[in-house]
Write an enzyme that holds these catalytic residues in place. Structure first.
Site, short mmCIF file in Angstrom:
data_model
loop_
_atom_site.label_atom_id
_atom_site.label_comp_id
_atom_site.label_asym_id
_atom_site.label_seq_id
_atom_site.Cartn_x
_atom_site.Cartn_y
_atom_site.Cartn_z
N ARG A 114 62.26 103.32 49.23
CA ARG A 114 61.15 103.10 48.29
C ARG A 114 61.72 103.01 47.20
O ARG A 114 61.57 102.84 46.03
CB ARG A 114 60.37 104.10 48.14
N TYR A 164 44.92 87.17 31.34
CA TYR A 164 44.47 86.87 33.28
C TYR A 164 43.18 88.02 33.18
O TYR A 164 43.06 89.14 33.16
CB TYR A 164 46.19 87.58 34.13
N ASP A 180 53.20 89.48 29.02
CA ASP A 180 53.01 88.85 30.30
C ASP A 180 54.04 87.35 30.22
O ASP A 180 53.32 86.89 29.62
CB ASP A 180 51.65 89.06 30.40
N LYS A 224 54.23 83.22 41.09
CA LYS A 224 53.98 82.44 40.99
C LYS A 224 55.26 81.74 40.27
O LYS A 224 55.76 81.10 41.20
CB LYS A 224 53.13 82.43 38.44
C1 LIG Z 1 48.61 85.79 39.02
C2 LIG Z 1 48.75 86.85 37.58
C3 LIG Z 1 49.10 87.72 37.39
C4 LIG Z 1 48.84 88.93 38.39
O1 LIG Z 1 49.31 89.06 39.74
P1 LIG Z 1 49.99 88.99 41.39
O2 LIG Z 1 51.25 88.64 41.06
O3 LIG Z 1 48.68 88.49 41.77
O4 LIG Z 1 49.52 90.56 41.18
C5 LIG Z 1 49.23 88.52 36.12
N1 LIG Z 1 49.31 87.76 35.06
C6 LIG Z 1 49.20 86.45 35.09
C7 LIG Z 1 49.45 86.17 33.76
C8 LIG Z 1 49.15 85.55 36.25
O5 LIG Z 1 48.21 84.64 36.12
#
Ligand SMILES: *Cc1c(COP(=O)(O)O)cnc(C)c1O
Length: 389
Positions: A55, A107, A179, A204
């Site tokens: 961890r 998001y 982000d 993504k």
């Molecule tokens: C999908 C997404 C998230 C969240 O990420 P997860 O891996 O689904 O927890 C945060 N910010 C953006 C812009 C996203 O597209």
């Protein structure tokens, strides 16, 4: 220079392949092994080779973190079990009573985490339309310690001037967190623009193959990195060694994929712009995008996302049902092209009135453009639009 250590002259594509991932010293294997051991032998109490318990640290995760840090040109990277786990851990840098200004179209999962979970622990959130950096000044309070934004935003691909926002935040002693999921480090480096922290849903583009959920945080500040490392271990939302391995595999082709996705997305956007049944197209690479000049300044490509509007929800749903190459699915950023209806799918939890107010209309369709042959993508959209006309 040891194997797996960056040569400062290396470009992005070379770093993606070689940083953190020298050949295995015992076997010469050119691919990073998946280290499944949960615990590591100590030769005497407290004497070990860098790992104690999985961890707190794992060699496969360490390789991934080294590689991702170098892709964002950051001193530090920490990885997590999901993008939201990464986001949660960043927010744990704050104390009860602290205030966060959030871009008003973040998001949905981030908005839900802030307003329905973290606000119960005394953090306070206000949203602002940061397309106008001046809107940040209005939203700041004495207790503002963080500004949280995305650029480009989802699904309308609006931009925030990261350098301008970060400068205002810094004057007030607040951290700027970007982000960077939609842009990827191929196209945009928030830290170079003055932000303190970059966050990714590596589910993504970083993973890029629709087969792993993950998150990452990159930053330069050593003290903040120590605090995040403490919280990463204390909270424990860490990725599995197999997830880390899939991500290492994915990032090897990140720049190839993103460049192709940018080219395909721009061509798809231009095609849609010229189609009579399409009322509006949103893509930062289009000259018609209201912030195109900022896109050119801040990003090295428009990205792989496109959204567009047809006149009614009925027409949008009909069109989606006719697509054959674009798969009808949520998520984004992978090699295969996806299409979705934000109003009914990714943004369905937002009240219809609020959704329309921020510009997410009933006829809006979001595309995540993949790496298929461009002709096949365009032909697919053309036949779906023709029937729905
Ligand atoms: C999908 C997404 C998230 C969240 O990420 P997860 O891996 O689904 O927890 C945060 N910010 C953006 C812009 C996203 O597209």
């Amino acid at each position: 220079m040891a194997d797996g250590e960056a040569d400062p002259r290396w470009g992005f594509a070379t770093r993606a392949l070689h940083v953190g991932q020298g050949p295995d010293p015992t076997t010469g294997a050119v691919v990073q092994p998946i280290h499944l051991a949960t615990t590591y032998r100590q030769s005497a109490v407290g004497v070990h080779q860098g790992f104690e318990y999985s961890r707190s640290g794992n060699p496969t995760r360490h390789a991934l973190e080294e590689c991702l840090a170098s892709l964002e040109s950051a001193r530090h990277c920490l990885t997590f079990a999901s993008g939201l786990a990464a986001t949660t851990t960043v927010l744990l840098l704050l104390d009860a009573g602290d205030h966060v200004v959030v871009n008003d179209d973040v998001y949905g999962g981030t908005a839900r985490l802030f307003t329905r979970v973290l606000s119960r622990y005394g953090l306070r959130f206000d949203s602002a339309d940061l397309r106008d950096p001046g809107a940040l000044r209005e939203a700041l309070t004495e207790r503002t310690r963080m500004v949280w934004l995305e650029s480009p935003t989802n699904p309308l691909l609006r931009l925030v001037d990261i350098a301008a926002v970060a400068e205002i935040a810094r004057e007030r002693g607040a951290l700027t967190v970007v982000d960077n999921t939609f842009a990827t480090p191929v196209l945009q480096n928030p830290l170079a623009l003055g932000a303190d922290i970059a966050v990714h849903s590596s589910t993504k583009y970083l993973g890029g193959h629709s087969d792993v959920v993950g998150g990452a945080v990159m930053l330069d500040d050593d003290a903040l990195a120590v605090s995040l490392r403490f919280h990463q271990n204390a909270v424990g939302a860490v990725p599995s060694p197999f997830d880390c391995w899939l991500l290492l595999r994915g990032v090897k082709t990140l720049s190839l994929r993103v460049r192709q996705q940018c080219a395909n997305a721009l061509a798809v956007a231009r095609f849609l712009e010229g189609h009579a049944a399409v009322q509006a197209v949103h893509h930062p690479g289009l000259e018609s995008h209201p912030q195109h000049a900022l896109a050119v300044r801040q990003m090295s490509g428009g990205g792989g996302m496109v959204s567009f509007e047809v006149d009614t929800e009925e027409r949008a749903l009909e069109l989606l049902s006719r697509l054959r190459v674009f798969l009808l699915a949520e998520s984004l950023g992978a090699v295969e092209s996806l299409a979705e209806h934000p109003g009914r799918m990714t943004h369905a939890s937002i009240a219809a009135e609020e959704r329309r107010r921020v510009g997410v209309g009933d006829g809006l369709i979001r595309l995540s453009v993949g790496v298929e042959d461009l002709d096949d993508l365009v032909r697919d959209l053309d036949q779906a639009l023709a029937v729905s006309g």
